[in-house]
Design a protein around this motif. Sequence first.
Motif, short mmCIF file in Angstrom:
data_model
loop_
_atom_site.label_atom_id
_atom_site.label_comp_id
_atom_site.label_asym_id
_atom_site.label_seq_id
_atom_site.Cartn_x
_atom_site.Cartn_y
_atom_site.Cartn_z
N GLY A 35 27.24 45.43 46.75
CA GLY A 35 27.94 45.59 48.15
C GLY A 35 29.18 46.05 48.41
N ALA A 36 30.15 45.33 47.65
CA ALA A 36 31.22 46.17 47.34
C ALA A 36 31.79 47.47 47.47
N ALA A 37 31.23 47.99 47.38
CA ALA A 37 31.00 49.35 46.37
C ALA A 37 30.56 49.94 48.14
N ALA A 38 29.36 49.78 48.33
CA ALA A 38 28.77 50.15 49.83
C ALA A 38 30.26 49.72 50.42
N VAL A 39 30.88 48.95 50.81
CA VAL A 39 32.22 48.61 51.73
C VAL A 39 33.00 49.87 52.08
N ALA A 40 33.55 49.78 50.18
CA ALA A 40 34.25 50.57 49.77
C ALA A 40 33.89 51.96 50.06
N CYS A 41 32.52 52.43 49.51
CA CYS A 41 32.75 54.20 50.19
C CYS A 41 32.46 54.57 51.53
N MET A 42 31.44 53.63 52.18
CA MET A 42 32.40 54.24 53.53
C MET A 42 33.04 54.02 54.48
N ILE A 43 34.27 52.95 53.96
CA ILE A 43 35.10 52.60 54.83
C ILE A 43 36.20 53.98 54.52
N TYR A 44 35.90 53.99 52.90
CA TYR A 44 36.56 55.30 52.51
C TYR A 44 36.40 56.52 53.39
N ALA A 45 35.46 56.95 54.06
CA ALA A 45 34.45 58.05 54.12
C ALA A 45 34.77 57.79 55.95
N LEU A 46 34.71 56.76 56.84
CA LEU A 46 34.53 56.68 57.71
C LEU A 46 35.55 55.50 58.10
N GLY A 47 36.62 55.51 57.82
CA GLY A 47 38.06 54.49 58.42
C GLY A 47 38.64 56.07 59.20
N ASN A 48 38.81 56.45 59.39
CA ASN A 48 39.65 57.18 60.01
C ASN A 48 38.72 57.97 61.21
N MET A 75 44.46 52.54 48.01
CA MET A 75 43.48 51.17 47.21
C MET A 75 43.15 50.77 48.74
N PHE A 76 42.96 50.46 49.65
CA PHE A 76 42.76 49.78 50.76
C PHE A 76 41.21 49.45 50.94
N ALA A 77 40.16 50.45 50.76
CA ALA A 77 38.98 50.80 51.02
C ALA A 77 38.51 49.30 50.07
N PHE A 78 39.54 49.98 48.49
CA PHE A 78 38.74 49.40 47.20
C PHE A 78 39.00 48.19 47.85
N SER A 79 40.14 46.96 47.74
CA SER A 79 40.86 45.84 48.12
C SER A 79 40.03 45.23 49.38
N ILE A 80 39.39 45.79 50.06
CA ILE A 80 38.61 45.41 51.49
C ILE A 80 37.22 44.78 50.21
#
Length: 463
Positions: free
Chosen positions: A251-264, A361-366
Amino acid sequence: LAEFLGTYLLVFTVGCTAFSESTVWTGTAVACAFMIGVYALGGISGGNFNPAISVSLGLSKAIGGPGLPMFDVGLYCATQIVAGISATWTCTLLFREALTLAPASGFGLFEAGVCEVLYTFMLCFVFLNVLMAKADSPNHYYGLAVGFVMIAGGYGAGVVSLACFNPALAIGRDFASNGVGLGLGLVYTAFEIVGAVLATGFFKIVRPEEFGGEKGGPFAEMVSEFLGTFMLVLTVGLNMLGKSMGGAFSGAAAVACMIYALGNVSGGHFNPAVTLTAFASGRCPALTFAKIGRYWLVQLVSGIVAAFVSSGIHHGDSFKLGPGDGHTLVEAALAEFIATFFLCYIGLGVAVSSTTKNPAMFAFSIGSCVTVFAPAIGGISGCSINPALSAGIVASHHFADDGFYAFSVYTIVQLAAAIVAGHVFRVTHAVDTLCASKNGNNLIELAGDLETNRGAVDATACS
């Protein structure tokens, strides 16, 4: 050669871990193999190691976006498939056992196909966003982001489809199967190519500027929030229903990779509580009440749709939202408040604050907040920490076991925690605004000095 080596490493890792008794680390091992290959060889070949990724790049290029020419796509795919076959045969020789391909026990080709489509889509979509989008280039997290997709899908969908998400792996396993399930490699490949096509289409929707259009507006933001929330809730649901031993990390990985993809694109909230805390922090002036309403609506609908999809994959199974065995609703609510507070507060600290934000590391931290709190409070409250996830759980469970009451209590405490986190952030990170104010005053003084000096120079010139 770079594509051959990277694909061989990836497929070899999958093959060896398939024979391993340590299922806990299988998804992580595959993810790390992908990540190190992308970091080591991405600057040489692009680090595709997957025909589905290469096809998505070719389609993107064909419709006017960044990517690969179709001739190169053909060469890449052929090389990757040869590498996949070579790696699976190596595993067969090492373990003296055929490496077969088939849906997991208790599941059919339809359920396996849905998983292959969705997580191949996720893999290609994240790859396109973190490696091809100009707004994300250059960055240092690209390998981590694409590798984390394998953790999200490996643990979530692995118990259904064996988590291929890669035609080179599917065809390689088919060739090494000694005739068992022969031909399924091509069926899996078809599912994976559908995922690649969808990824390219959605990449164009959320980033039209990459295809010569104007930067996406509210529609692109809403699609972004839908996709991110969907993949998050889907992954959580599949892990819960599949009784995965790596559910928290998945679940953490799903959050992180989608934030990296769509955060901006949209901010990468994927959670009504996160949207509210961004507003409460006072640092996101673009978050109007209308925008918050749109985000909440999309997130809740996406969560419900994803929960029904995960339930459908598991033949209609579902699970309840509420306190764990031996705990009361009050205790569960307190646990949800604490965990949601820290999720929101840490998100503001690593992604919003000009003093403490971390561009890599923002998305990894979240995402790591999920890794922390799922084991910590999962037995108390189930660790929802997201009203969209809560809505999906109770809807797919058909509001049984007092689900609506639990949803109401959870949502209230989660939103309250988001507001508190935003205001605490204002206090602890007041240095952000103080520095901005001080810098602004310094700029005004500097402009005044320049104007005075310019006047003196002009006067000297005139005399």
